[in-house]
Write a protein that holds these residues in place. Structure first.
Motif, PDB file in Angstrom:
ATOM      1  N   UNK B  62     -16.588 -33.018  29.421  1.00 43.98           N
ATOM      2  CA  UNK B  62     -17.017 -32.045  28.573  1.00 43.98           C
ATOM      3  C   UNK B  62     -16.271 -30.847  28.884  1.00 43.98           C
ATOM      4  N   UNK B  63     -15.932 -29.982  27.683  1.00 41.76           N
ATOM      5  CA  UNK B  63     -15.362 -28.838  27.786  1.00 41.76           C
ATOM      6  C   UNK B  63     -16.197 -27.673  27.337  1.00 41.76           C
ATOM      7  N   UNK B  64     -15.630 -26.294  27.970  1.00 40.69           N
ATOM      8  CA  UNK B  64     -16.580 -25.127  27.635  1.00 40.69           C
ATOM      9  C   UNK B  64     -15.789 -24.161  26.940  1.00 40.69           C
ATOM     10  N   UNK B  65     -16.170 -23.592  25.890  1.00 41.70           N
ATOM     11  CA  UNK B  65     -15.249 -22.314  25.378  1.00 41.70           C
ATOM     12  C   UNK B  65     -16.343 -21.518  25.245  1.00 41.70           C
ATOM     13  N   UNK B  80     -17.829 -27.016  11.733  1.00 38.11           N
ATOM     14  CA  UNK B  80     -18.740 -28.119  11.476  1.00 38.11           C
ATOM     15  C   UNK B  80     -18.428 -29.292  11.178  1.00 38.11           C
ATOM     16  N   UNK B  81     -17.000 -29.641  11.213  1.00 35.82           N
ATOM     17  CA  UNK B  81     -16.468 -31.262  11.390  1.00 35.82           C
ATOM     18  C   UNK B  81     -16.335 -31.675  12.592  1.00 35.82           C
ATOM     19  N   UNK B  82     -16.624 -30.821  13.742  1.00 33.88           N
ATOM     20  CA  UNK B  82     -16.314 -31.233  15.172  1.00 33.88           C
ATOM     21  C   UNK B  82     -17.630 -31.845  15.481  1.00 33.88           C
ATOM     22  N   UNK B  83     -17.858 -32.963  15.877  1.00 33.22           N
ATOM     23  CA  UNK B  83     -19.298 -33.555  16.541  1.00 33.22           C
ATOM     24  C   UNK B  83     -19.360 -33.427  17.936  1.00 33.22           C
ATOM     25  N   UNK B 103     -11.536 -39.163  26.662  1.00 33.10           N
ATOM     26  CA  UNK B 103     -10.745 -38.042  27.024  1.00 33.10           C
ATOM     27  C   UNK B 103      -9.982 -37.796  26.272  1.00 33.10           C
ATOM     28  N   UNK B 104      -8.984 -38.608  25.196  1.00 32.87           N
ATOM     29  CA  UNK B 104      -7.954 -38.348  24.409  1.00 32.87           C
ATOM     30  C   UNK B 104      -8.698 -37.665  23.093  1.00 32.87           C
ATOM     31  N   UNK B 108      -8.081 -33.854  21.861  1.00 26.12           N
ATOM     32  CA  UNK B 108      -7.715 -33.423  20.426  1.00 26.12           C
ATOM     33  C   UNK B 108      -8.399 -32.362  19.951  1.00 26.12           C
ATOM     34  N   UNK B 109      -9.875 -32.419  20.337  1.00 27.36           N
ATOM     35  CA  UNK B 109     -11.026 -31.515  19.870  1.00 27.36           C
ATOM     36  C   UNK B 109     -10.720 -30.137  20.226  1.00 27.36           C
TER      37      UNK B 109
END
Lengths: 282, 282
Positions: B62-65, B80-83, B103-104, B108-109
């Motif tokens: 998981x990553x938080x921004x 919108x294209x990021x699921x 993880x890869x 990339x996301x």
């Protein structure tokens, strides 16, 4: 962005964009009710599921006392013979919820608790300490200022949380550095050098300084060590001096609060506001 | 005050008095785990039930921004294209949680999102805006003061939430009344009379006044109408002017935030701190 499950009943949101829904489960007498997390939006949408599912909201007989001044162990001792109660401890003090299925019994409990706790009780509903203090200041036509070091504006910020606070709150000097304490609040360099910035004389001069500068009837001040560093052999973490400038005199109370930095600061702000409340109800 | 159910395993609390327990239910593969509500106490007690029940904590990828500057509809459009993402809106901005079983793919996301959102992102973990700003001020050896009207000390109070803030934060003048604006911050009476206390010139003079008075490198100021009253035909509820005094100049931004009084004030404080962040990362 929200999707409603198949065959669920949507719940409209009159104040925001988030939707809600009611999904009655097929195989059991259960339903899922989804509502937005934003309290103000959720509140207005709460009626719909209760109506739709023909459920009566159980109001019951509950009474709340918000108290400050004794910890939960002491409150529990004072009220040990009172059944059906819950104590909720926070940096704001101890909230006591009492309930009874019988309204008359509850009324009797309320009377007994009020007698025993007296001025420890600052509110009998969700009214906060800053609202109680604001109401008292307004009634008495008194003005307030604060000079904050450790709390860094938290007391002021809580006071202006109350709508209409501009009637009695003039402002604050946040003297986080000693330079500001000396140059603006006129705390004497000698006191800071002799007793330290966290000391009774400095809290006193801060309260007096802001009261003179902002020309208010009353002032509150604080200086202390919120942590996690800053303690010395004779000044433990959590040590605070809280000052209150009133007519012709200044009182300073010494407190030591344990806990995390921000909890300590909340406690200091609550203690300061409570000192003011006790003075105003005298 | 706590009682542990029959045959339950108690969980010791190394930092407080409240107890916890694990009660494995007899008839199903389920267990009840009770822990104190105080987060700092709960956290240290969380290990025991996981170990005792032989459950592995699912960390996942998981990553938080944490972002500030665009609302959730705009953020959603940009991404919108990021699921596999969740947007969480609050007065502090939009928090974006993204995850992936791979993880890869997640890495990339993260790269794509960073490119698209740029300086809208103020943190990639739970670090708050005031911590980000504090770190930048410390790195650059700059000092800060604030002059607050509408926020009433909220900005200062958030800044001193950060341990070590005394290195860069000198203090604040909370000028809730016009008298304090004039007498202490040296805002001109003419400006207040001509433009009103909620105006660009007043925010400007407040920022300059506190910067001079407290002798800091940078200052922040705000004046506005938090509500619920105070609006005029040409000054709507939520209107705020936020000033920042920097080297040789002062910038003022005009914002209008809708919502409840205290949400508005939180947004103003976040906007002010974000202005400072954008200046410091330039």
């Amino acid at each position: 962005m929200a999707q409603i499950p198949f065959k669920a009943k949507p719940i409209e949101n009159p104040v925001g964009n988030a939707l809600g829904f009611i999904k009655v489960l097929d195989d059991v007498q259960k339903a899922i009710v989804a509502l937005p997390g934003v309290p103000s939006e959720m509140k207005v949408m709460l009626e719909t599921p209760f109506e739709y599912l023909h459920i009566k909201e159980q109001k019951g007989f509950v009474h709340l006392f918000k108290t400050y001044g004794k910890d939960e162990v002491k409150i529990d001792e004072i009220l040990k013979d009172i059944d059906k109660k819950t104590l909720n401890a926070s940096p704001y003090g101890i909230d006591i919820y009492i309930w009874d299925s019988n309204d008359l019994f509850l009324k009797n409990k309320i009377k007994v608790i009020k007698e025993r706790l007296g001025s420890l009780i600052y509110s009998e509903d969700e009214t906060s300490m800053e609202e109680v203090v604001g109401k008292l200041l307004k009634e008495k036509g008194l003005t307030l200022s604060t000079a904050e070091s450790s709390t860094g504006g938290l007391i002021a910020s809580r006071i202006v949380n109350v709508a209409g606070s501009s009637a009695y709150f003039m402002g604050s000097i946040i003297a986080y550095s000693n330079q500001v304490k000396e140059n603006i609040l006129k705390v004497s360099k000698e006191n800071i050098e002799k007793y330290g910035a966290v000391s009774e004389p400095v809290a006193r001069q801060m309260a007096e300084g802001v009261k003179n500068l902002l020309k208010t009837d009353i002032s509150l001040s604080d200086t202390g060590i919120a942590g996690p560093t800053g303690a010395t052999p004779d000044k433990p973490l959590g040590l605070h001096y809280i000052g209150m400038g009133i007519k012709n005199k200044t009182v300073v109370e010494k407190v030591i609060f344990k806990g995390h930095r921000n909890d300590v600061r909340l406690r200091v702000s609550q203690h300061a506001l409570n000192m003011l409340r006790l003075y105003l109800i005298k």
